[in-house]
Write a protein that holds these residues in place. Sequence first.
Motif, mmCIF file in Angstrom:
data_model
loop_
_atom_site.group_PDB
_atom_site.id
_atom_site.type_symbol
_atom_site.label_atom_id
_atom_site.label_comp_id
_atom_site.label_asym_id
_atom_site.label_seq_id
_atom_site.Cartn_x
_atom_site.Cartn_y
_atom_site.Cartn_z
ATOM 1 N N VAL A 1 0.848 -1.197 0.000
ATOM 2 C CA VAL A 1 0.000 0.000 0.000
ATOM 3 C C VAL A 1 0.878 1.240 0.000
ATOM 4 C CG1 VAL A 1 -2.076 -0.947 1.099
ATOM 5 C CG2 VAL A 1 -0.160 -0.220 2.522
ATOM 6 N N ILE A 2 0.331 2.329 -0.525
ATOM 7 C CA ILE A 2 1.062 3.592 -0.493
ATOM 8 C C ILE A 2 0.123 4.690 0.004
ATOM 9 C CG2 ILE A 2 2.452 2.876 -2.487
ATOM 10 C CD1 ILE A 2 0.978 4.962 -4.180
ATOM 11 N N ASP A 3 0.701 5.746 0.549
ATOM 12 C CA ASP A 3 -0.079 6.954 0.818
ATOM 13 C C ASP A 3 0.881 8.130 0.858
ATOM 14 O OD1 ASP A 3 -2.195 8.790 1.449
ATOM 15 O OD2 ASP A 3 -3.254 7.126 2.400
ATOM 16 N N ASN A 4 0.333 9.339 0.816
ATOM 17 C CA ASN A 4 1.256 10.467 0.820
ATOM 18 C C ASN A 4 1.854 10.678 2.205
ATOM 19 O OD1 ASN A 4 0.394 12.897 2.207
ATOM 20 N ND2 ASN A 4 -1.216 13.108 0.676
ATOM 21 N N ASP A 5 3.035 11.282 2.222
ATOM 22 C CA ASP A 5 3.834 11.329 3.447
ATOM 23 C C ASP A 5 3.091 11.938 4.635
ATOM 24 O OD1 ASP A 5 3.949 13.730 2.069
ATOM 25 O OD2 ASP A 5 6.115 13.643 1.727
ATOM 26 N N SER A 6 2.363 13.037 4.428
ATOM 27 C CA SER A 6 1.680 13.664 5.561
ATOM 28 C C SER A 6 0.529 12.799 6.064
ATOM 29 C CB SER A 6 1.129 15.037 5.171
ATOM 30 O OG SER A 6 2.117 15.797 4.550
ATOM 31 N N ASN A 7 -0.212 12.209 5.136
ATOM 32 C CA ASN A 7 -1.306 11.326 5.547
ATOM 33 C C ASN A 7 -0.770 10.137 6.346
ATOM 34 O OD1 ASN A 7 -3.161 12.881 4.208
ATOM 35 N ND2 ASN A 7 -3.434 11.489 2.482
ATOM 36 N N ALA A 8 0.306 9.529 5.816
ATOM 37 C CA ALA A 8 0.861 8.337 6.459
ATOM 38 C C ALA A 8 1.395 8.688 7.848
ATOM 39 C CB ALA A 8 1.959 7.742 5.584
ATOM 40 N N ALA A 9 2.102 9.812 7.955
ATOM 41 C CA ALA A 9 2.648 10.220 9.252
ATOM 42 C C ALA A 9 1.518 10.531 10.225
ATOM 43 C CB ALA A 9 3.551 11.437 9.074
ATOM 44 N N ALA A 10 0.442 11.143 9.718
ATOM 45 C CA ALA A 10 -0.720 11.437 10.567
ATOM 46 C C ALA A 10 -1.300 10.141 11.123
ATOM 47 C CB ALA A 10 -1.786 12.198 9.767
ATOM 48 N N LEU A 11 -1.392 9.121 10.279
ATOM 49 C CA LEU A 11 -1.956 7.844 10.728
ATOM 50 C C LEU A 11 -1.047 7.189 11.767
ATOM 51 C CD1 LEU A 11 -4.331 5.889 10.347
ATOM 52 C CD2 LEU A 11 -2.991 4.719 8.584
ATOM 53 N N ALA A 12 0.269 7.251 11.548
ATOM 54 C CA ALA A 12 1.199 6.677 12.537
ATOM 55 C C ALA A 12 1.029 7.355 13.889
ATOM 56 C CB ALA A 12 2.643 6.808 12.046
ATOM 57 N N GLU A 13 0.878 8.679 13.886
ATOM 58 C CA GLU A 13 0.658 9.388 15.154
ATOM 59 C C GLU A 13 -0.672 8.991 15.782
ATOM 60 O OE1 GLU A 13 2.791 11.238 16.858
ATOM 61 O OE2 GLU A 13 4.321 10.976 15.311
ATOM 62 N N ALA A 14 -1.709 8.838 14.937
ATOM 63 C CA ALA A 14 -3.040 8.498 15.452
ATOM 64 C C ALA A 14 -3.043 7.103 16.075
ATOM 65 C CB ALA A 14 -4.078 8.586 14.336
ATOM 66 N N VAL A 15 -2.293 6.190 15.473
ATOM 67 C CA VAL A 15 -2.324 4.806 15.929
ATOM 68 C C VAL A 15 -1.352 4.571 17.083
ATOM 69 C CG1 VAL A 15 -1.961 2.406 15.223
ATOM 70 C CG2 VAL A 15 -2.977 4.031 13.624
ATOM 71 N N TRP A 16 -0.136 5.079 16.926
ATOM 72 C CA TRP A 16 0.919 4.728 17.884
ATOM 73 C C TRP A 16 1.530 5.934 18.599
ATOM 74 C CZ3 TRP A 16 2.959 2.238 12.927
ATOM 75 C CH2 TRP A 16 2.453 0.951 12.762
#
Lengths: 327, 327
Positions: free
Chosen positions: A112-127
């Motif tokens: 899977v891929i996503d744009n850097d800001s979206n992906a970083a946002a998800l990492a912060e939201a999850v972990w």
Amino acid sequence: MVVSEPVFIGVDIGGTKIAAGVVNVHGKISEKIRVPMPSQATGEEAFSAVREVVNKLLPDVERHGPRFYIGVSCPGPLNPKRGVIINPPNLPCWRDFPLAQRISETWSLPAVIDNDSNAAALAEAVWGAGAGFSSVFYATLGTGIGTGIVLDGNIYHGRTGAAAEGGHMTIDYRGRRCGCGKRGCIEALASGPALAGRARERLAESREPSLILELAGGDLQAVTGEVIGEAHRQGDKLAGELLSETADYLAIWLGNIVDMLEPDVIIFGGGMAEMMSGWLPAIREKLPSWSINSRSGEIPVVRARYREDSGIAGGAAVCLHEENNSR
Amino acid sequence: MVVSEPVFIGVDIGGTKIAAGVVNVHGKISEKIRVPMPSQATGEEAFSAVREVVNKLLPDVERHGPRFYIGVSCPGPLNPKRGVIINPPNLPCWRDFPLAQRISETWSLPAVIDNDSNAAALAEAVWGAGAGFSSVFYATLGTGIGTGIVLDGNIYHGRTGAAAEGGHMTIDYRGRRCGCGKRGCIEALASGPALAGRARERLAESREPSLILELAGGDLQAVTGEVIGEAHRQGDKLAGELLSETADYLAIWLGNIVDMLEPDVIIFGGGMAEMMSGWLPAIREKLPSWSINSRSGEIPVVRARYREDSGIAGGAAVCLHEENNSR
């Protein structure tokens, strides 16, 4: 029977480097590597560099068990649903390049891929700093300003996957022209280059001595966000004024964000986040005068957990999300 | 056995009137009534007015069958989850007033409330110009600018229900002071009173004759948005310039909205929507220069289906949503 937890390879592709790491379901990163990204090369050459990085990590991953996935964090524009890199300005190697499919075919793995800001946002939201909150607004401050929105554990993508471009929100339509073509975007006012540009203007018109110019070796063109941060640490008055002004711009902007989205938490990441971390209390204090939300002052404005590893964690978080949703 | 479809009473409470109607599951409104709203009276007196309106509609509703619900569209701030009116400036009668609970107790019926822009947005998403789209951005243009966001059939409420206040997005932080205290909100630039204010400034400083002043009986203070609209219909040059400027402001603002939310459709309702409807093509044309979204030009910008009935339909739409989710 014990089913082993899956393991993720998070790949962080930028204009000049590829970083990758092995990430577990708790967001812990191990076995990091980093190589140059040949972003000016052909699409196939650039893909070879990705292949090499992943191949180097595979032995480490395979020790963890049979289930693993690859997730990529990459500058946009890209289409996360179709897994296609569209036309990022700093990745001229790839135009409509089906990166997810190519990775998936190479290793017979889900990718899977996503744009850097979206992906970083998800990492912060999850972990990270957003864990436990149901809506997260994430902003990365650096050369540009990128943003990501996570609602109830899902990245907010919009109609075609191009939403959450909060860095190009105009707060001063008669103001400075942004690289994107719009005027008065927050990126044109508060990014690293914007800060340096404001410093150069002030230095050029002022006779006051400032450490900024001294630290830049007397060369106006060598003034950067980092230099200003260093001058501030050493007590320079102009540097303090410039950073306070940056905090003002960010508070105006966050007022709009809060009025629109009313997130549970606001998180700052990116290269400038450390320099601005001392200004977070000031931003929180100024925010209510730029928001009609009577409880805007309650919203935490905090620093990200992931720093230089935000892309690796981000790629992995996108994998985890995909894995959870496909079960 | 045939189970009858439910019927809704939509109640539209404003600063000066209460309108209510019977609405079926297809969004069709019948049996409308309208009475003054005693917004300066006590909370109980104001509630009596609501009770009277609903009682008048009950015989009509009961003819439709046994299942019906009451939904209220009302100015905020309010808490939609708890059903409490907090402190709307134009409803001084109610401070922390548990309107949903009071309605529910009075008629032993399920009752729900939401703010007027959110409710109208939902009505458009379900039955109106947003039907068939998964994300809807709705804006009501009038004395103020209110907005609502509907994502996958749900109103986007944010942390405490106070999200989607897009009318107070600052696009000119050095600009005009808005009634809300912020500067350069789109409401301070493009609402009816803002348009009239810009007209008065232009008329005061100009020697050019304009129909606007003539239609206002020569009295600057009598210039309103409606007068400007009428002058434009009669071919007045200044009126055309002022409306074109309004379209510019709206395009700048919608650029921010699209970059942030990338909705599937943008819908304009409210008292000024008719006057601005001739400018929708111009707004769509200008939007791409104020958005970094390469496909912003594809997004439909259309007029709402519900006009003066948006509050009645909105209250009913909130009921339908509740009914669907509670099954």
